[in-house]
Scaffold this active site. Structure first.
Site, mmCIF file in Angstrom:
data_model
loop_
_atom_site.group_PDB
_atom_site.id
_atom_site.type_symbol
_atom_site.label_atom_id
_atom_site.label_comp_id
_atom_site.label_asym_id
_atom_site.label_seq_id
_atom_site.Cartn_x
_atom_site.Cartn_y
_atom_site.Cartn_z
ATOM 1 C CG ASP A 224 2.387 3.406 8.155
ATOM 2 O OD1 ASP A 224 3.458 2.827 8.637
ATOM 3 O OD2 ASP A 224 2.607 4.121 7.129
ATOM 4 C CG ASP B 116 5.676 7.277 0.287
ATOM 5 O OD1 ASP B 116 4.309 7.048 0.222
ATOM 6 O OD2 ASP B 116 6.096 6.969 1.434
#
Length: 736
Positions: free
Chosen positions: A449, A72
């Site tokens: 993350d 992405d």
């Protein structure tokens, strides 16, 4: 984030082409002007292993082992089966093309195996540029580029649908590209030019999903439409490349609102389509799987398990369906994945009888994540995965299945034993970097993350995985005491505390005994003074709201507010004097300093650039009061008196991030490393003479999009530099 074999013999005509392919991606055409790199640098990626959302995996249907993956935000990759690793294909995209590092879709030509197409564009907002299509005749070794007049959204909702790009099954010169807000595009010259496809029924929307998938079933092209309300048609087809119709009898209702992915079984002439009530990867709570007998037009629902039940603990088992792939060798063998199934955890279902019965592969899965230990997520066992929308089945090996998650690619060759199939694919978004002056590790990283990692080696994923006690998602702060390097502190988003300290250089951690109440909702950057006796913690909410800073003198047991510290500023400790801290107030363009260990801050130099830019203040190692300000496009500034006065550095027109490393032999000042521009080219530079002159050290094939977050040199190895990227992990270079 972030499959087997490249048969080079099938496509390479000579040694020159082989050398180009082995060397990695280059560029052709007017868009890329060559800029020589001097001195020569060798660039590598510090190994972590994935760490981001792999949104698509595509095996080539006619070449054994050839596969591609898209992400992405981190570009595209080609699998090299001989080396058992991925090769990055889009590292040539530079600073001005940062929005093209997200890959919306990819396509291969079944008839011409060397041809590869990528549709690039990360966001569709007004503040970003348009998308582009890259086309290659040598499997991504070199590219030609066409800029589009529409935007693509590889990091937006629906990024796991697809593929939205397709080579027409009747004509290899014709390509189709589904967009989110501008309908269906068509090219008749292999992607060189594009125009809106006439006759397509979908009505574009400025806020919709548009075309979610394109798939060939024989000589017919099918297109999924993501903007239906669940009652109107959302699957169209054309048999002649110009006349489109809604597919008769297609499923409707909430569970079939958005076509997510499709796969055609040419042995049974059946088209399988996965559906959900939202495009995903988040927000799906219902879904289904259907197949169309393309010869008779009959639809059959083959959903493995319908969402909406309850788990053993009474939780609602809501989810959608994501990936789908068929076995090219065994008729009726198909795999599908659930998506957004948080209560009972996502799985991959497999059927060998056309969807009449299914087996959950999760139930017998055995995982080996020793190659990338962070996948244990601070516990003992990895999860099967989440955000499973990329799913592929090797056309030459019926037991070789690969699926992507929000953090890695898992693969199996026996339907039971799974391991990350991720070597070479690095998609980490990097936030902080420290290169310690002593100790085992040359690098500690703070990441999006996956928290903080201690890199014992740069060539293997950290053996401790993510820093635990507590485990963070995204790291927001990382600081080392310069005169006591065994002491390190970190902050970030976590469920069991938002700050921690280490007394062994970052190998093991313990949480702060207490934290300010705002820490849970707005953890921000942190700094420790030179001897580790004082902490300054700043709090910034994800929406940008700024809060007062807090100070601790007892290793995080108690905290007191520091009213004179500018809200939201990043604290910087003096590397030589434990009583000094600094801050850059970007709201007013003012430098502030503390000489009482962070109790109070007083204003120094004013008139510096101000505004919303994330300007950076850094302190030169081993010196007191030697400060540098990277003011982005406003240039570079320096203070040698602790921020009382500043001088603009005339050698630099733009400085986005600045760091220091070991001095060159005979030099009396540390080496400086900068992402910026002494002239007109934004790149990576080194200065060995205190920023009087700069030398570019990266090249046009190693640019990695946006790299303005942080950079640091190695204090023990002259010339080595570590660069934080937004989606290509940690890049490091050394002179050769």
């Amino acid at each position: 984030m972030r499959v087997s074999g490249l048969s080079r013999r099938a496509v390479l005509a000579g040694t020159a082409a082989a050398a180009a392919l082995a060397a990695g991606p280059a560029v052709q055409g007017r868009a890329y002007a060559a800029v020589a790199a001097a001195p020569s640098y060798r660039w590598r990626t510090a190994v972590i292993g994935g760490t981001g959302f792999v949104t698509g995996v595509l095996f080539h249907p006619s070449v054994r082992g050839l596969a591609y993956a898209r992400t992405d935000i981190g570009g595209a990759y080609r699998w090299d089966d001989r080396a058992a690793r991925w090769t990055a294909l889009t590292d040539h995209l530079g600073w001005d093309d940062w929005n093209l590092t997200g890959v919306e879709a990819m396509a291969v030509d079944p008839v011409h195996p060397d041809r590869l197409y990528l549709a690039l564009g990360t966001y569709t907002q007004s503040w970003v540029g348009n998308g582009a299509v890259l086309r290659s005749e040598d499997r991504g070794a070199t590219w030609r580029r066409t800029d589009l007049d529409v935007k693509l959204g590889a990091n937006e909702d629906g990024r796991g649908t697809g593929e939205r790009l397709l080579v027409d099954p009747r004509d290899s010169d014709t390509l189709w590209l589904g967009t989110r807000h501008d309908g269906l595009l068509k090219s008749t010259d292999r992607g060189a030019t594009w125009a809106v496809a006439s006759g397509f029924p979908g009505t574009p929307s400025a806020t919709g999903q548009g075309v979610t998938l394109l798939v060939a079933a024989g000589r017919t092209v099918y297109a999924g439409w993501g903007d239906s309300d669940g009652t109107a048609a959302n699957l169209y087809r054309t048999a002649d490349g110009g006349t489109w119709e809604a597919v008769p009898g297609q499923p409707s209702g909430t569970a079939a609102k958005v076509p997510v992915r499709a796969a055609y079984d040419c042995l049974t002439r059946e088209l399988y389509v996965t559906y959900a009530n939202a495009p995903g990867p988040n927000g799906q709570s219902d879904g289904s799987v259907h197949k169309l007998a393309t010869v008779t037009g009959r639809w059959t629902e083959v959903t493995p398990v319908k969402p909406g039940g309850t788990t053993s603990d009474g939780s609602a088992d809501t989810f959608g369906y994501g990936g789908v792939a068929v076995d090219a060798r065994r008729p009726g063998t198909v795999v599908v994945s659930t998506n957004n199934r948080w209560a009972d955890i996502d799985t991959v279902y497999r059927s060998t009888n056309g969807g009449r019965t299914w087996t959950s592969l999760k139930d017998t899965a055995v995982f080996d994540v020793s190659e990338t230990p962070f996948l244990k997520w601070g516990g003992d066992k990895p999860k099967f995965g989440w955000w499973i929308q990329a799913l592929a089945l090797d056309p030459y090996d019926s037991k070789h299945i690969v699926y992507g998650t929000g953090a890695t690619l898992y693969g199996t060759r026996d339907l039971k034993n799974w391991a990350p199939q991720i070597r070479g694919l690095e998609e980490t978004s990097v936030r902080q970097l420290i290169s310690p002056p002593v100790g085992t590790a040359h690098l500690i990283s703070g990441l999006g993350d996956i928290g903080v990692m201690y890199h014992e080696r740069l060539t293997a994923s950290p053996s401790r995985g993510m820093a635990s006690n507590p485990v963070f998602g995204t790291a927001t702060g990382l600081s080392q005491a310069t005169r006591k390097p065994a002491y390190v502190v970190r902050t970030g988003w976590g469920d069991h505390g938002n700050g921690a300290y280490s007394n062994d250089g970052g190998q093991t951690w313990a949480p702060f005994k207490a934290q300010p109440s705002i820490a849970k909702d707005a953890p921000g950057p942190i700094a420790t003074n030179a001897d580790g006796g004082v902490l300054l913690w700043v709090f910034v909410h994800w929406d940008g709201t700024k809060y007062p800073a807090y100070r601790s003198t007892d290793n995080g047991a108690t905290w007191t507010e520091v009213p004179s510290f500018p809200k939201g500023a990043t604290p910087v400790a003096d590397p030589a004097d434990p009583t000094r801290f600094y801050a850059y107030d970007t709201d007013t363009g003012t430098l502030l300093a503390s000489t009482d260990s962070g109790l109070t801050f007083t204003k120094g130099a004013t008139g510096l650039p101000s505004g919303d830019g994330q300007f950076e203040l850094v302190a030169a190692p081993g010196r007191s009061g030697d400060l540098w300000v990277s003011a982005k496009g406003n240039g570079l500034f320096r203070s040698t008196d602790g921020g009382a006065t500043v001088t603009k550095v005339t050698s630099t027109s733009a400085s986005h991030t600045l760091g220091f490393g070991k001095a060159a032999e005979g030099a009396d000042y540390p080496a400086l490393y900068m992402v910026g521009s002494p002239g007109s080219i934004t790149a990576v530079y080194r200065s060995d003479d205190g920023a009087k002159t700069w030398t570019r050290i990266n090249d046009d094939r190693h640019q990695w999009g946006w790299i303005g977050e942080t950079i640091t040199g190695d204090p023990r190895v002259y010339g080595r530099v570590y660069i934080a990227t937004n989606g290509r992990g940690i890049q490091y270079g050394e002179p050769v």
